[in-house]
Enzyme design. Sequence first.
Site, PDB file in Angstrom:
ATOM      1  N   CYS A  17      -4.655   2.552  -3.668  1.00  0.00           N
ATOM      2  CA  CYS A  17      -3.388   3.023  -3.080  1.00  0.00           C
ATOM      3  C   CYS A  17      -2.298   1.971  -3.255  1.00  0.00           C
ATOM      4  CB  CYS A  17      -3.554   3.371  -1.591  1.00  0.00           C
ATOM      5  SG  CYS A  17      -4.659   4.724  -1.295  1.00  0.00           S
ATOM      6  N   HIS A  73       0.867  -1.186   0.000  1.00  0.00           N
ATOM      7  CA  HIS A  73       0.000   0.000   0.000  1.00  0.00           C
ATOM      8  C   HIS A  73       0.905   1.238   0.000  1.00  0.00           C
ATOM      9  CE1 HIS A  73      -2.727   2.998   1.830  1.00  0.00           C
ATOM     10  NE2 HIS A  73      -3.732   2.224   1.483  1.00  0.00           N
ATOM     11  N   LYS A 111     -10.179  -0.300  10.268  1.00  0.00           N
ATOM     12  CA  LYS A 111     -10.406  -1.564   9.536  1.00  0.00           C
ATOM     13  C   LYS A 111     -10.717  -2.705  10.509  1.00  0.00           C
ATOM     14  CE  LYS A 111      -7.036  -0.223   6.049  1.00  0.00           C
ATOM     15  NZ  LYS A 111      -7.737   0.341   4.914  1.00  0.00           N
ATOM     16  N   GLN A 118      -4.260  -5.090   7.076  1.00  0.00           N
ATOM     17  CA  GLN A 118      -5.270  -6.062   6.631  1.00  0.00           C
ATOM     18  C   GLN A 118      -5.090  -7.378   7.381  1.00  0.00           C
ATOM     19  OE1 GLN A 118      -7.703  -5.320   4.408  1.00  0.00           O
ATOM     20  NE2 GLN A 118      -6.927  -3.344   3.734  1.00  0.00           N
ATOM     21  N   ASP A 138       3.318  -4.603   7.763  1.00  0.00           N
ATOM     22  CA  ASP A 138       2.093  -3.814   7.679  1.00  0.00           C
ATOM     23  C   ASP A 138       0.931  -4.767   7.959  1.00  0.00           C
ATOM     24  OD1 ASP A 138      -0.186  -2.484   6.945  1.00  0.00           O
ATOM     25  OD2 ASP A 138       0.594  -1.726   5.045  1.00  0.00           O
TER      26      ASP A 138
END
Length: 406
Positions: free
Chosen positions: A364, A122, A225, A202, A199
């Site tokens: 993104c 991202h 999220k 998600q 990261d």
Amino acid sequence: MYDVNTIRADFPILSREVNGKPLVYLDNGASAQKPQVVIDAITRGYAEEYANVHRGLHYLSNISTERYEAVRGIIARFIGAGSENEIILNSGTTEGINMVSYAWAAPRMEAGDEIVLSVMEHHANIVPWHFLRERQGVSLKWVDVDATGALDADKVIAAIGPKTKLIAITQLSNVLGTHVDVKRICDAARAKGVAVLVDGSQGAVHAPVNVAEMGCDFYAITGHKLYGPSGSGAIYVKKERMDEMRPFMGGGDMIRDVSKEVITYNTGPMKFEAGTPGIVQTIGLGAALEYLMELGMDNVAAHEAELAKYAREKLTGLNWLGLQGTTPDKAAIFSFTMEGAAHAHDISTILDKKGVAVRAGHHCAQPLMQHMGVNATCRASFGLYNTKDEVDVLVDALELAHNLLG
Ligand code: PLP
């Protein structure tokens, strides 16, 4: 017992209509809806318990500080961190990664040093590293995904060279739903003295996470999220790395003493938390994570795996749909294009008329779009409250879009 209908009743917005149709919310990859417990925590935070944190000695400031600080421990439990002192509270992943770039990476990298990235990151896990490329000549080393969207952990490991200082990698692609074997990468990187930033924006949403077992140095999450408020989030920073970090933003709370001549800093995570934080947002995130832990992330993962299997069967049956990302164990995140060059925005507008919310665009992730040779895709991303019936509504709406645009 995971009863999706009972769970749906926890989310007030799911009972509304959009364009005269029942809402089918499949834009969870962008931001998830909030359960009543989160809405209640926010309301209580403002209606009954609000004051600034860490400052006052009055009743409301104490209670608000207590509620806010408790979230550090909740996050540590949720991601399996050994100590809440390794949790820096912030506004989300973008802030967390920018902080690592500025506070940890910039001072220890010089021209020619390398950061290894995957092509499916991202922008939040790309742009802060480009800053170091622009400002101090750091090289970015990109690792591609294969035609199925799989990222071979061995390729990432093979990209580590004598000048590599950091690997910055997603745990789960927001576009393709590809899982990355981050533990394998962390094990190999540690053996070579290279730090890893994962990261988890998600990854933490769809399966249980344990950063201690994973062995990463940094792990970023974003509250909105995770069924919590926007403007909330955190980054796990391993103690040794936190000790190496210079302060990020300057202001109240991150200092111990300030005089005209010198300053001394606070210790631990607070050294990196300047100014009045998102107090109630963070308290709301705590409520969201407790809700998720009560449901059980294993149960969430099992429910979503079933949804992913069903959606995949249905979507691959549409031979005019170009599915991007076909790894066998992919998450319930489906990006696609449509034969006949229908634009992703037009497809999503037609789906919207049927009450189906998806995202259209580059998500993104422009380097990935360039790698795949497309400008934009539509993305249907599922969450813990979605159902197989909603997959059917999506498929019907796609057939309509194909008839109109194909
Ligand atoms: N990383 C990934 C994989 C994401 O999906 C997102 C959000 O879409 C981000 C980072 C950025 O998160 P935020 O905008 O909440 O900081």
